[in-house]
Design an enzyme around this catalytic site. Structure first.
Site, PDB file in Angstrom:
ATOM      1  N   THR A   1      -4.901 -32.733  37.337  1.00  0.00           N
ATOM      2  CA  THR A   1      -4.882 -33.670  38.457  1.00  0.00           C
ATOM      3  C   THR A   1      -3.464 -34.129  38.776  1.00  0.00           C
ATOM      4  O   THR A   1      -3.072 -34.215  39.939  1.00  0.00           O
ATOM      5  CB  THR A   1      -5.752 -34.899  38.140  1.00  0.00           C
ATOM      6  OG1 THR A   1      -7.064 -34.459  37.799  1.00  0.00           O
ATOM      7  CG2 THR A   1      -5.828 -35.848  39.304  1.00  0.00           C
ATOM      8  N   THR A   2      -2.665 -34.392  37.742  1.00  0.00           N
ATOM      9  CA  THR A   2      -1.296 -34.869  37.926  1.00  0.00           C
ATOM     10  C   THR A   2      -0.435 -33.835  38.623  1.00  0.00           C
ATOM     11  O   THR A   2       0.569 -34.169  39.254  1.00  0.00           O
ATOM     12  CB  THR A   2      -0.690 -35.253  36.568  1.00  0.00           C
ATOM     13  OG1 THR A   2      -1.570 -36.178  35.919  1.00  0.00           O
ATOM     14  CG2 THR A   2       0.674 -35.895  36.708  1.00  0.00           C
TER      15      THR A   2
ATOM     16  N   ILE B   1      -3.393 -36.261  26.388  1.00  0.00           N
ATOM     17  CA  ILE B   1      -2.798 -35.483  27.470  1.00  0.00           C
ATOM     18  C   ILE B   1      -2.169 -36.513  28.388  1.00  0.00           C
ATOM     19  O   ILE B   1      -2.854 -37.264  29.071  1.00  0.00           O
ATOM     20  CB  ILE B   1      -3.825 -34.594  28.182  1.00  0.00           C
ATOM     21  CG1 ILE B   1      -4.314 -33.509  27.211  1.00  0.00           C
ATOM     22  CG2 ILE B   1      -3.210 -33.948  29.420  1.00  0.00           C
ATOM     23  CD1 ILE B   1      -5.368 -32.575  27.782  1.00  0.00           C
TER      24      ILE B   1
ATOM     25  N   LYS C   1     -11.048 -34.276  27.229  1.00  0.00           N
ATOM     26  CA  LYS C   1     -10.034 -35.242  27.636  1.00  0.00           C
ATOM     27  C   LYS C   1     -10.791 -36.388  28.266  1.00  0.00           C
ATOM     28  O   LYS C   1     -11.417 -36.238  29.318  1.00  0.00           O
ATOM     29  CB  LYS C   1      -9.047 -34.620  28.631  1.00  0.00           C
ATOM     30  CG  LYS C   1      -8.024 -35.610  29.170  1.00  0.00           C
ATOM     31  CD  LYS C   1      -7.171 -35.012  30.286  1.00  0.00           C
ATOM     32  CE  LYS C   1      -6.230 -36.059  30.851  1.00  0.00           C
ATOM     33  NZ  LYS C   1      -5.454 -35.544  32.006  1.00  0.00           N
TER      34      LYS C   1
ATOM     35  N   ARG D   1     -11.808 -40.833  39.399  1.00  0.00           N
ATOM     36  CA  ARG D   1     -11.460 -39.830  40.406  1.00  0.00           C
ATOM     37  C   ARG D   1     -12.665 -39.023  40.866  1.00  0.00           C
ATOM     38  O   ARG D   1     -12.736 -38.614  42.023  1.00  0.00           O
ATOM     39  CB  ARG D   1     -10.391 -38.869  39.861  1.00  0.00           C
ATOM     40  CG  ARG D   1      -9.015 -39.483  39.697  1.00  0.00           C
ATOM     41  CD  ARG D   1      -7.989 -38.421  39.335  1.00  0.00           C
ATOM     42  NE  ARG D   1      -6.659 -38.971  39.186  1.00  0.00           N
ATOM     43  CZ  ARG D   1      -5.794 -39.136  40.188  1.00  0.00           C
ATOM     44  NH1 ARG D   1      -6.149 -38.806  41.418  1.00  0.00           N
ATOM     45  NH2 ARG D   1      -4.588 -39.625  39.965  1.00  0.00           N
TER      46      ARG D   1
ATOM     47  N   TYR E   1     -13.063 -32.497  30.982  1.00  0.00           N
ATOM     48  CA  TYR E   1     -12.204 -33.581  31.462  1.00  0.00           C
ATOM     49  C   TYR E   1     -13.071 -34.592  32.192  1.00  0.00           C
ATOM     50  O   TYR E   1     -13.643 -34.302  33.235  1.00  0.00           O
ATOM     51  CB  TYR E   1     -11.118 -33.023  32.375  1.00  0.00           C
ATOM     52  CG  TYR E   1     -10.151 -34.038  32.946  1.00  0.00           C
ATOM     53  CD1 TYR E   1     -10.011 -35.312  32.385  1.00  0.00           C
ATOM     54  CD2 TYR E   1      -9.358 -33.717  34.033  1.00  0.00           C
ATOM     55  CE1 TYR E   1      -9.122 -36.233  32.903  1.00  0.00           C
ATOM     56  CE2 TYR E   1      -8.460 -34.636  34.566  1.00  0.00           C
ATOM     57  CZ  TYR E   1      -8.342 -35.885  34.003  1.00  0.00           C
ATOM     58  OH  TYR E   1      -7.466 -36.799  34.522  1.00  0.00           O
TER      59      TYR E   1
ATOM     60  N   TYR F   1     -17.087 -35.714  43.773  1.00  0.00           N
ATOM     61  CA  TYR F   1     -17.665 -35.981  45.089  1.00  0.00           C
ATOM     62  C   TYR F   1     -19.170 -35.724  45.151  1.00  0.00           C
ATOM     63  O   TYR F   1     -19.922 -36.524  45.689  1.00  0.00           O
ATOM     64  CB  TYR F   1     -16.955 -35.168  46.198  1.00  0.00           C
ATOM     65  CG  TYR F   1     -17.369 -35.606  47.594  1.00  0.00           C
ATOM     66  CD1 TYR F   1     -16.836 -36.756  48.146  1.00  0.00           C
ATOM     67  CD2 TYR F   1     -18.305 -34.890  48.319  1.00  0.00           C
ATOM     68  CE1 TYR F   1     -17.231 -37.179  49.414  1.00  0.00           C
ATOM     69  CE2 TYR F   1     -18.713 -35.301  49.584  1.00  0.00           C
ATOM     70  CZ  TYR F   1     -18.173 -36.443  50.123  1.00  0.00           C
ATOM     71  OH  TYR F   1     -18.567 -36.870  51.367  1.00  0.00           O
TER      72      TYR F   1
END
Length: 292
Positions: free
Chosen positions: A46-47, A206, A164, A140, A135, A109
């Site tokens: 994502t980052t 992470i 994660k 998000r 994850y 979503y």
């Protein structure tokens, strides 16, 4: 999977002023991380603003990253999405050379129920040529991987090796850490929670902050894993203000501002993300100078 103990860094993707990928900046970042002593790197999580990259761009970043790392540290590729068939096809086509695992975010979503999340990861596990790291980041994705689902996946699929966790839910953390298989890794997905989570049995983090402070972050995690919490705690508290600033105007805007100050790469983001405000930038710079 001892290679995933310690500090992994969720690397940003540097962009040029015109929005194209800055491969020189990416090379600088990779070498900065490795020289800083981190244990492994995560490409296009994502980052890394992966949602804004095309398939061809992702392929180019993954291949460049593997070539630049050249086996110096383990590598994880972020391959996730909210259409299971697209994710599994991406994994089938992925060039695994130089990579050690896949990090796959829970479907966003769509807001699937727990059985849908389980079936999504089942499909991934059945096609993945590499170990899979779950994850969970409900802030998000809009949905949570419940503890029971994590434990079910960990038990049913030997190639699902870790999670994660970025839910911020300590009740959930406690259940997973208490009941997980011994060889299943619990990895912090939130920098500020790393120390207490390692105290509970997590394998490390992470990290976002590790992009800018690989030495300090990885030193703290190693101390925690050695159960030297009295030595790790002062570092944890030193990082507190910096970590808050990194996210107050959105991520990865904060960490990119820090990396620009360090002359690693520019702070350009792709819309709909924009850079941090000037007041936040100044505070990040001031805090970074203290920590350096």
């Amino acid at each position: 999977m001892n290679k995933f103990y310690g500090t992994g860094v969720a690397m940003i993707t540097p962009f040029n002023a015109d929005g194209s990928i800055d491969f020189d900046g990416l090379k600088n970042l990779i070498n900065f991380q490795i020289e800083g002593g981190v244990e492994y790197l995560v490409s296009l999580g994502t980052t890394g603003e992966s949602a804004t990259l095309s398939k061809d761009e992702k392929k180019a970043v993954w291949e460049f990253t593997a070539e630049t790392v050249a086996g110096r540290v383990p590598l994880v590729a972020g391959i996730g999405g909210n259409a299971t068939s697209e994710v599994t096809e991406s994994i089938k086509k992925f060039n695994t050379q130089g990579y050690d695992a896949i990090l796959s975010v829970s479907p966003y979503y769509n807001k699937p129920i727990q059985e849908g999340i389980y079936q999504h990861y089942k499909a991934i596990a059945e096609v993945s040529p590499l170990p899979v790291i779950l994850y969970n980041v409900p802030g998000r994705t809009g949905s949570n991987i419940a503890a029971d689902t994590t434990l079910r996946l960990a038990s049913d699929f030997k190639n699902i090796i870790a999670i994660k966790e970025a839910s911020g839910n300590f009740e959930q953390f406690n259940i997973v850490l208490r009941d997980k298989p011994e060889d299943f890794l619990f990895i912090s997905g939130d920098d500020p929670l790393t120390l207490p989570l390692i105290a509970l049995g997590a394998a490390g983090v992470i990290s976002v902050a590790g992009n800018a402070l690989p030495g300090l972050c990885s030193s703290m995690v190693r101390l925690c894993l050695q159960k030297k919490f009295d030595e790790a705690l002062p570092i944890h508290f030193r990082l507190t203000n910096f970590l808050k600033l990194l996210f107050c105007d959105g991520s990865p805007g904060g960490i990119k501002a820090a990396l620009k100050h360090l002359n690693i790469c520019s702070d350009t983001l792709r819309l709909p993300l924009v850079g941090v405000g000037e007041a936040t930038r100044e505070k990040i710079t001031q805090e970074l100078e203290k920590l350096k």
